[in-house]
Design an enzyme around this catalytic site. Structure first.
Site, PDB file in Angstrom:
ATOM      1  CG  HIS A 158      -2.038  -1.017   1.377  1.00 55.25           C
ATOM      2  ND1 HIS A 158      -2.002  -2.250   1.360  1.00 55.25           N
ATOM      3  CD2 HIS A 158      -3.275  -0.861   1.133  1.00 55.25           C
ATOM      4  CE1 HIS A 158      -2.961  -3.151   1.344  1.00 55.25           C
ATOM      5  NE2 HIS A 158      -3.945  -2.165   1.230  1.00 55.25           N
ATOM      6  N   GLY A 207      -1.383  -2.005  -5.965  1.00 58.59           N
ATOM      7  CA  GLY A 207      -2.268  -3.157  -5.508  1.00 58.59           C
ATOM      8  C   GLY A 207      -3.575  -2.387  -5.257  1.00 58.59           C
ATOM      9  CG  HIS A 208      -6.282  -0.090  -1.946  1.00 62.70           C
ATOM     10  ND1 HIS A 208      -7.023   0.802  -2.594  1.00 62.70           N
ATOM     11  CD2 HIS A 208      -6.881  -0.694  -1.004  1.00 62.70           C
ATOM     12  CE1 HIS A 208      -8.215   0.910  -1.731  1.00 62.70           C
ATOM     13  NE2 HIS A 208      -8.166   0.065  -0.979  1.00 62.70           N
ATOM     14  CG  HIS A 273     -10.877  -4.690  -2.530  1.00 61.77           C
ATOM     15  ND1 HIS A 273     -11.244  -3.343  -2.322  1.00 61.77           N
ATOM     16  CD2 HIS A 273     -10.698  -5.085  -1.223  1.00 61.77           C
ATOM     17  CE1 HIS A 273     -11.226  -2.987  -1.110  1.00 61.77           C
ATOM     18  NE2 HIS A 273     -10.870  -4.111  -0.338  1.00 61.77           N
ATOM     19  CD  GLU A 325     -12.459  -5.253   2.681  1.00 57.31           C
ATOM     20  OE1 GLU A 325     -12.770  -4.904   3.981  1.00 57.31           O
ATOM     21  OE2 GLU A 325     -11.708  -4.888   2.033  1.00 57.31           O
ATOM     22  CD  GLU A 341     -14.733  -1.414   2.417  1.00 60.86           C
ATOM     23  OE1 GLU A 341     -13.751  -0.536   2.773  1.00 60.86           O
ATOM     24  OE2 GLU A 341     -14.278  -2.508   1.826  1.00 60.86           O
ATOM     25  CB  CYS A 343     -14.515   2.505   1.678  1.00 58.96           C
ATOM     26  SG  CYS A 343     -13.688   3.076   3.062  1.00 58.96           S
ATOM     27  CB  CYS A 416     -10.694   2.645   4.985  1.00 61.14           C
ATOM     28  SG  CYS A 416     -11.415   0.969   5.204  1.00 61.14           S
ATOM     29  CB  CYS A 417     -15.610   2.841   6.458  1.00 60.97           C
ATOM     30  SG  CYS A 417     -15.387   1.582   5.607  1.00 60.97           S
TER      31      CYS A 417
END
Length: 680
Positions: A158, A207-208, A273, A325, A341, A343, A416-417
């Site tokens: 990340h 990756g994200h 995801h 997710e 989710e 997010c 994160c949310c």
């Protein structure tokens, strides 16, 4: 000192825009140009400012997220939180605080943010690298990080995800305050990223995703093409890795978890995801708009159609499966195990706003509205400091509460949310209006005042309404002098008998008999409809009044037959709001409620319920079990439904969004069996 910097920023943006040959044909009206007076959204924005943002900063302190930066600056200690992306919670909260301070100046908050930015800057390494999970102790980095920089970026580290949130926070802070402190930190990091990654250099599909969106924002602020080209490079890097097993059904092993199984221009389906995916699709839309890449545009259009037609919950939630997710297969939308989710809803708002700016069609604003009023604000409690990570569609007492979240939490190990919501809320005024030359779009119905410039002339546009509870909308147009332009008012799909812009959900029964009506200065007018907007073209004079009446009937929603969990069931919708039944109003249970097709609901505003909501009530059959006589029967009883977003604010218990239309089967499940199943 701030005014010259803001002027310089404005000039920079103008210079950048003139140098760009292509961009979004429609531009959003900045949130700084819109002042809300709204009864629905303004209290939420105020709660975000007064409660959510301070609570997020406090929790970042209490959970050692801030300490990680302090230790990185000192180059000593041990990474003190769980995940290497915990740095982003600070960045996102700074972003939200920056937006908030533009609307509500706060010297104390500003001083705190300045001090926090100083800590971030002190943690940055001399060449621009900023990643506390490695910098604290480079010889013993976080297990997800690898021994060398970027080594595990594809899978776990990340590093670029952190960078992306840094960039977004930096741009927000600069635009809100005129200060370059965080922007300079971000640019130093971005220059490093651009020097490491690119043609002939290192290549990786992050990756994200989100670094791509952040780089585009830096490009817009600075005009430096390297930031846009690096964003595109990261997009083009997808589908190039040879280490995946294309035949595997495991989303990790085949690359689809990261949207890395195919080049982006060949992707046609929402996969993997959900949050990562929707950040990716937002970046693809940005790059398609800024570069004119028609292949990328075709891909993102196809993915959007797939999502809206086959992979979206009725309240706008996305990401059905908890393992990973991720999106499920087409039409895989289970209720009891729905993930949704928060997010992902934030990301969906970003994406649909971009799709509207690109295409100018109301269907994108329809989805944006659905998400905002339902699947997104369900993620935060009415208190502003309790949250859902996942957003359930059904809670049954007979099932394990571990399958879904039955109650809100103040914070999560992976938080994160909450911080994503903190940054989205204060930017909401920027989603209401948009402009393309002399076309002024009204996308959201939120009371307040907007100050626009149309054909070099100042125009004030005022909205007055009680939306979403009432469909009567009033717009007062006040140009500085008489001016000719087009006012385009969105005609919501739900007001035109369209539940969603696909056949995934439809309204049951006959089309609504009530039609949309529009008056200008008290007189009914005929109007053209273009891309779902009523086009009101005229020479406007000061204090011209437009009145729009939207039918606010209670509608039953049915799902496509291929959605197995929703067969022979209905959901309830009034205006843009999706409803649910909660235990509190229905004798402690909701899993026994039946809503036949002929059910007539009464809508009534309840100012003392859940901070003020319109409740729906009806008399419906309920399934009653007579244990003594070992029998089952239906009994008519009152039923109450509340807006979905407001559930779980009064304790823990049953809730459902979908109701059977008739009794066709009964699940017999003992408490012992439920417990045994839940323990597996």
């Amino acid at each position: 000192m701030q005014k010259p910097l803001l002027t310089a920023l404005a000039l920079g943006l103008v210079a950048t825009a003139s140098a760009q040959r292509t961009d979004y044909p429609i531009q959003a009206v900045s949130f700084t140009k819109v002042k809300l007076t709204d009864n629905f959204w303004l209290p939420r924005l105020k709660t975000n400012t007064d409660v959510t943002i301070p609570a997020s900063f406090q929790r970042c302190e209490a959970t050692n997220r801030v300490k990680n930066f302090e230790m990185a600056a000192a180059h000593q200690g041990k990474f003190a939180t769980t995940f290497p992306f915990d740095d982003t919670d600070i960045y996102k909260t700074i972003e939200g605080a920056s937006y908030s301070m533009s609307l509500y100046p706060d010297e104390k908050l500003g001083a705190y943010v300045d001090a926090l930015i100083a800590k971030v800057g002190a943690a940055q390494e001399p060449d621009g690298y900023l990643y506390t999970a490695r910098t604290i102790d480079p010889a013993h980095p976080h297990p997800w990080a690898g021994q060398a920089r970027w080594e595990k970026e594809r899978e776990l580290s990340h590093e670029l995800y952190n960078a992306g949130h840094l960039y977004e926070a930096a741009v927000a802070h600069y635009q809100a305050t005129g200060k370059k402190t965080l922007l300079n930190i971000a640019l130093k990091n971005a220059d490093l990223v651009c020097s490491v990654f690119g043609p002939g250099k290192r290549s990786v599909a992050p990756g994200h995703e989100i670094v791509e969106m952040g780089l585009v924002k830096l490009y817009r602020v600075t005009g430096q093409a390297k930031y846009l080209s690096t964003a595109k490079f990261f997009l083009d890097a997808r589908g190039q890795y040879k280490g995946y097993d294309a035949k595997s059904a495991d989303t990790w092993k085949n690359g689809s978890y990261w949207q890395d199984d195919k080049p982006v221009v060949d992707q046609r389906e929402a996969k993997g995801h959900a949050v990562r995916a929707e950040y990716l699709y937002s970046a693809m839309t940005d790059v398609a708009a800024l570069t004119g890449d028609k292949q990328m545009l075709a891909a993102v259009d196809s993915i959007w159609n797939n999502l809206v037609a086959k992979k979206m919950y009725v309240q706008g939630g996305t990401g059905a499966a908890g393992d990973g997710e991720r999106f499920g297969a087409n039409y895989e939308l289970p209720n009891a195990t729905a993930y949704n989710e928060t997010c992902a809803s934030v990301a969906d708002v970003y994406w649909n706003q971009r799709m509207f700016l690109l295409h100018g069609e109301s269907k994108y604003a329809d989805i944006l509205e659905k998400v905002l009023y339902n699947g997104l604000i369900s993620g935060v409690g009415l208190d502003g400091k309790s949250f859902f990570y996942s957003n359930a569609m059904q809670i049954k007492n007979s099932q394990s509460f571990s399958q879904s979240e039955p109650a809100r939490s103040g914070w999560f190990d992976c938080s994160c949310c909450p911080t994503n919501l903190a940054r989205l809320f204060p930017s909401l005024p920027g989603y209401i209006y948009a402009q393309n030359d002399n076309d002024v779009y009204v996308n959201l119905f939120v009371s307040g005042q907007a100050n626009l410039v149309v054909n070099k002339q100042r125009v004030q546009l005022t909205q007055q309404n009680n939306y979403p509870w009432d469909g009567n909308l009033k717009f007062t147009v006040a140009p500085a002098a008489a001016a000719t332009f087009n006012l385009l008012v969105r005609l919501p799909g739900w007001a035109r008998n369209t539940a969603v812009p696909s056949n995934l959900y439809t309204f049951a029964g006959a089309p609504t008999a009530a039609a949309i009506s529009i008056k200008v200065n008290g007189k009914p007018v005929t109007y053209a409809v273009k891309n779902g907007y009523a086009v009101l073209a005229k020479k406007w004079h000061k204090n011209d009044v437009v009145e729009v009446a939207l039918p606010m009937e209670v509608r039953q929603v049915v799902a496509n037959e291929q959605v197995v969990d929703d067969r022979n069931k209905v959901a309830l919708q009034r205006g843009p709001v999706i409803y649910c039944a909660e235990w509190k109003d229905n004798g402690g249970k909701t899993s026994n409620l039946v809503v036949p097709p002929a059910t007539q609901f009464t809508a009534a505003y309840k100012p003392d319920v859940l901070n003020g909501v319109v409740e729906l009530t009806a008399t419906v059959p309920t399934i009653q079990v007579d244990a003594a006589n070992n029998s089952v029967r239906t009994v008519a009883q009152p039923m109450t439904a509340i807006p979905y977003y407001a559930w779980a604010n009064r304790g823990k218990g049953e809730m459902t969004v979908w109701f059977p239309r008739q009794v066709v089967d009964i699940d017999i499940l003992s408490q012992t069996a439920a417990t045994t199943t839940a323990g597996k």
